[in-house]
Design a protein around this motif. Structure first.
Motif, PDB file in Angstrom:
ATOM      1  N   ARG A 138       0.846  -1.200   0.000  1.00 23.73           N
ATOM      2  CA  ARG A 138       0.000   0.000   0.000  1.00 23.73           C
ATOM      3  C   ARG A 138       0.874   1.238   0.000  1.00 23.73           C
ATOM      4  NH1 ARG A 138      -5.394  -1.268   1.401  1.00 23.73           N
ATOM      5  NH2 ARG A 138      -5.532  -3.403   2.113  1.00 23.73           N
ATOM      6  N   ARG A 170      -5.143   6.574  -2.019  1.00 21.27           N
ATOM      7  CA  ARG A 170      -4.499   5.342  -1.546  1.00 21.27           C
ATOM      8  C   ARG A 170      -4.353   4.408  -2.734  1.00 21.27           C
ATOM      9  NH1 ARG A 170      -4.747   4.970   4.072  1.00 21.27           N
ATOM     10  NH2 ARG A 170      -6.105   6.539   5.007  1.00 21.27           N
ATOM     11  N   ARG A 204      -2.628   0.509  -4.196  1.00 21.48           N
ATOM     12  CA  ARG A 204      -2.033  -0.805  -3.967  1.00 21.48           C
ATOM     13  C   ARG A 204      -1.125  -1.071  -5.163  1.00 21.48           C
ATOM     14  NH1 ARG A 204      -6.058  -4.622  -4.393  1.00 21.48           N
ATOM     15  NH2 ARG A 204      -7.478  -3.038  -5.132  1.00 21.48           N
ATOM     16  N   GLU A 238      -7.179   2.751  -4.950  1.00 24.90           N
ATOM     17  CA  GLU A 238      -8.299   2.205  -4.179  1.00 24.90           C
ATOM     18  C   GLU A 238      -9.577   2.937  -4.542  1.00 24.90           C
ATOM     19  OE1 GLU A 238      -7.429   1.884  -0.015  1.00 24.90           O
ATOM     20  OE2 GLU A 238      -5.849   0.419  -0.379  1.00 24.90           O
TER      21      GLU A 238
END
Length: 143
Positions: A8, A15, A17, A49
């Protein structure tokens, strides 16, 4: 192969990944036996995200381009040219890639998108050079 391990990263209010993979692709011509030639490529996959699509930043091997294990000390996740080297496993490098993708208006949208990593290479390298460049490139910090 088991479950994909992702990391992450927080960039501003977003955000992400991300994960890095090394792939071998068949690079055979029309007269070559199937699977005879193999080419390597490093792929940095990034998902924002809340967005279903993935951006795959692909660094394919080729003349003057070194990818994961292809020479002069490269390792899986390492990509380089004569002007520099990036370690795709380092969060600072991934952040610079994301910042460049956003600056270029690349979508983190509903579909998977492949982006030529070599087209981003110099800009990402430039984003890393001002501070912490030695760490992002696998070099030792100055004394």
């Amino acid at each position: 192969m088991g479950r994909r391990r992702h990391r992450r990263l927080v960039a501003g209010s977003e955000r992400y990944r991300w994960w890095v993979g090394h792939q071998h692709v068949t690079d055979a011509g029309p007269g070559d036996p199937p699977g005879r030639s193999r080419a390597c490529r490093e792929v940095l996959a990034v998902v924002r995200e809340g967005a279903p699509g993935v951006v795959r930043v692909v660094f394919a091997s080729g003349p003057g381009r070194v990818v994961g294990g292809g020479g002069w000390g490269a390792h899986e996740g390492g990509v380089g040219r004569d002007r520099g080297y990036l370690n795709l496993h380092r969060p600072a490098t991934v952040r610079a890639v994301i910042d460049e993708l956003v600056a270029q208006g690349r979508p983190f949208g509903p579909h998977a998108v492949d982006v030529d990593g070599w087209g981003l290479f110099d800009a990402v390298l430039g984003r890393l050079r001002p501070e912490g460049a030695h760490e992002a490139h696998g070099e030792r910090p100055p004394p």
